[in-house]
Design a protein around this motif. Structure first.
Motif, PDB file in Angstrom:
ATOM      1  N   TYR A  31      41.927  46.339  34.156  1.00 40.20           N
ATOM      2  CA  TYR A  31      41.540  46.639  35.528  1.00 40.20           C
ATOM      3  C   TYR A  31      40.610  45.564  36.068  1.00 40.20           C
ATOM      4  CZ  TYR A  31      36.990  48.522  33.867  1.00 40.20           C
ATOM      5  OH  TYR A  31      35.745  48.679  33.312  1.00 40.20           O
ATOM      6  N   ASP A  34      41.025  42.476  43.306  1.00 42.07           N
ATOM      7  CA  ASP A  34      42.223  41.761  43.723  1.00 42.07           C
ATOM      8  C   ASP A  34      42.238  40.306  43.262  1.00 42.07           C
ATOM      9  OD1 ASP A  34      43.130  44.041  44.941  1.00 42.07           O
ATOM     10  OD2 ASP A  34      42.381  43.494  46.936  1.00 42.07           O
ATOM     11  N   ASP A  39      47.184  40.955  38.377  1.00 41.18           N
ATOM     12  CA  ASP A  39      48.595  40.878  38.776  1.00 41.18           C
ATOM     13  C   ASP A  39      49.314  39.766  38.021  1.00 41.18           C
ATOM     14  OD1 ASP A  39      48.050  42.914  40.474  1.00 41.18           O
ATOM     15  OD2 ASP A  39      48.390  41.817  42.335  1.00 41.18           O
ATOM     16  N   ASN A  66      55.912  49.964  39.650  1.00 46.36           N
ATOM     17  CA  ASN A  66      54.899  49.591  40.635  1.00 46.36           C
ATOM     18  C   ASN A  66      54.570  50.816  41.475  1.00 46.36           C
ATOM     19  OD1 ASN A  66      53.501  48.482  42.935  1.00 46.36           O
ATOM     20  ND2 ASN A  66      54.337  46.487  42.369  1.00 46.36           N
ATOM     21  N   GLY A  68      52.287  52.430  44.610  1.00 42.44           N
ATOM     22  CA  GLY A  68      51.455  52.159  45.773  1.00 42.44           C
ATOM     23  C   GLY A  68      52.116  52.655  47.042  1.00 42.44           C
ATOM     24  N   THR A  75      52.538  46.594  48.080  1.00 45.53           N
ATOM     25  CA  THR A  75      52.375  46.287  46.659  1.00 45.53           C
ATOM     26  C   THR A  75      53.757  46.251  46.028  1.00 45.53           C
ATOM     27  OG1 THR A  75      52.053  48.634  46.244  1.00 45.53           O
ATOM     28  CG2 THR A  75      50.073  47.299  46.471  1.00 45.53           C
ATOM     29  N   HIS A 134      51.975  49.444  36.959  1.00 46.67           N
ATOM     30  CA  HIS A 134      51.085  48.679  37.830  1.00 46.67           C
ATOM     31  C   HIS A 134      50.390  49.638  38.801  1.00 46.67           C
ATOM     32  CE1 HIS A 134      50.799  44.444  39.828  1.00 46.67           C
ATOM     33  NE2 HIS A 134      49.625  44.996  39.628  1.00 46.67           N
ATOM     34  N   ASN A 135      49.045  49.661  38.792  1.00 43.80           N
ATOM     35  CA  ASN A 135      48.251  50.573  39.635  1.00 43.80           C
ATOM     36  C   ASN A 135      48.561  52.036  39.300  1.00 43.80           C
ATOM     37  OD1 ASN A 135      47.014  48.476  41.191  1.00 43.80           O
ATOM     38  ND2 ASN A 135      48.912  48.263  42.353  1.00 43.80           N
ATOM     39  N   LYS A 138      46.463  54.675  41.399  1.00 43.24           N
ATOM     40  CA  LYS A 138      46.221  54.424  42.818  1.00 43.24           C
ATOM     41  C   LYS A 138      46.680  55.567  43.719  1.00 43.24           C
ATOM     42  CE  LYS A 138      46.691  50.635  46.104  1.00 43.24           C
ATOM     43  NZ  LYS A 138      47.211  49.274  46.307  1.00 43.24           N
ATOM     44  N   SER A 179      47.626  49.020  34.664  1.00 43.62           N
ATOM     45  CA  SER A 179      46.550  48.380  35.422  1.00 43.62           C
ATOM     46  C   SER A 179      46.026  49.369  36.440  1.00 43.62           C
ATOM     47  CB  SER A 179      47.054  47.123  36.127  1.00 43.62           C
ATOM     48  OG  SER A 179      47.911  47.454  37.211  1.00 43.62           O
ATOM     49  N   CYS A 180      44.793  49.158  36.858  1.00 39.74           N
ATOM     50  CA  CYS A 180      44.217  49.985  37.910  1.00 39.74           C
ATOM     51  C   CYS A 180      43.051  49.240  38.539  1.00 39.74           C
ATOM     52  CB  CYS A 180      43.776  51.352  37.379  1.00 39.74           C
ATOM     53  SG  CYS A 180      42.380  51.299  36.244  1.00 39.74           S
ATOM     54  N   ARG A 181      42.467  49.849  39.564  1.00 37.60           N
ATOM     55  CA  ARG A 181      41.343  49.240  40.264  1.00 37.60           C
ATOM     56  C   ARG A 181      40.025  49.727  39.662  1.00 37.60           C
ATOM     57  NH1 ARG A 181      43.033  51.438  46.085  1.00 37.60           N
ATOM     58  NH2 ARG A 181      42.867  53.311  44.800  1.00 37.60           N
TER      59      ARG A 181
END
Length: 292
Positions: A31, A34, A39, A66, A68, A75, A134-135, A138, A179-181
């Motif tokens: 994580y 941006d 990515d 993916n 989002g 995304t 991915h994300n 989110k 992955s994440c924020r």
């Protein structure tokens, strides 16, 4: 464990941080913000998964999901970056792209259905060696455009997605990478990944990526969780170009160097005792690659 195949991240420093690369049957969570190159890392793994094992790949296929809300933020898979990395890896373009199954989710319900589709794909295709989400959190943690929704219920649904995917991947000995924020944190503190305690508990390895400063090519990776390593950090660079530089794993560099020494150095040693001493050193170096 040294005999277990590992997937290179494309960066020797990051490989070393997580114990030599991505291992089958483990759950990795990366994580960052941006500008942290998460990515780029995700796109590299999709390509590197298809490399032969002697080049530190899994010699298999990959499932990429993916997640989002496309109406709020675009995304999508970066095909330009992906094709660049395929060329850099010297893989056949058509075969490499065919080896990546892409699933997109634009809502919580779609992500739940995507998890079921991934499970079916793993049951039907034994060549799949890597699953990338991915994300992953989110859609369940962002409240834009979704008024009056209970956050606890949404996190529970995320837990079901994570738990089911992780159980299937573990049974099939397939590596799971998500992955994440990062969550908001006080200045100077390392933020936690979004998604709640359950996601952090299930992940075997957690790494936080952060750019050192604006305009700097250097990044800092923080190892936040590992089954047999203490938390630590490492600084590295992906390269100054937009796509980043494909870095040879340390083990590949070392094996090439040892091969060169055997051809050019060992052959000129006349005394048998010196040759035996050299062979002894090679055995020790080979068994201590992780420490080196």
């Amino acid at each position: 464990r040294s005999s277990i195949p590992r997937l290179t991240t494309g960066n020797a420093d990051l490989d070393s941080l997580i114990g030599g690369g991505i291992e089958p049957g483990n759950f990795y969570l990366f994580y960052g913000d941006d500008d942290s190159r998460v990515d780029l890392l995700i796109h590299r793994l999709m390509v590197n998964c298809q490399l032969p094992r002697e080049r530190y790949g899994f010699d298999g296929k990959c499932v990429y999901s993916n997640c989002g809300n496309y109406r709020l933020e675009r995304t999508l898979l970066d095909t330009q970056q992906l094709t660049f990395l395929v060329k850099a890896a010297e893989l056949n373009m058509t075969e490499a792209l065919d080896g990546i199954k892409v699933i997109c989710s634009f809502s919580e319900e779609q992500e739940q259905h995507s998890a079921e589709e991934i499970q079916r794909a793993l049951e039907q295709d034994e060549e799949i060696r890597l699953v990338i989400i991915h994300n992953i959190a989110k859609l369940f943690t962002s409240s834009e455009g979704i008024p009056n929704r209970d956050s606890g219920e949404r996190i529970r649904r995320l837990q079901n997605v994570v738990g089911n995917l992780w159980q299937t991947c573990a049974q099939k000995k397939v590596a799971l990478v998500a992955s994440c924020r990062p969550k908001a944190a006080s200045r100077g503190l390392i933020p936690k990944p979004e998604g709640g305690n359950y996601l952090r508990h299930k992940a075997s390895v957690i790494v936080y990526l952060r750019k050192r400063s604006e305009g700097s090519p250097f990044f800092t990776d923080y190892l936040r969780k590992h089954p047999n390593r203490a938390p630590r950090k490492v600084e590295f660079t992906f390269g100054s170009d937009k796509m980043g530089r494909v870095t040879k794993p340390f083990r590949m560099v070392m094996e090439e160097e040892l091969s060169c020494l055997k051809r050019t150095f060992r052959e000129v040693l006349m005394e048998p005792g010196r040759r035996e001493a050299f062979d002894s050193l090679v055995r020790v170096w080979s068994s201590e690659q992780g420490a080196m």
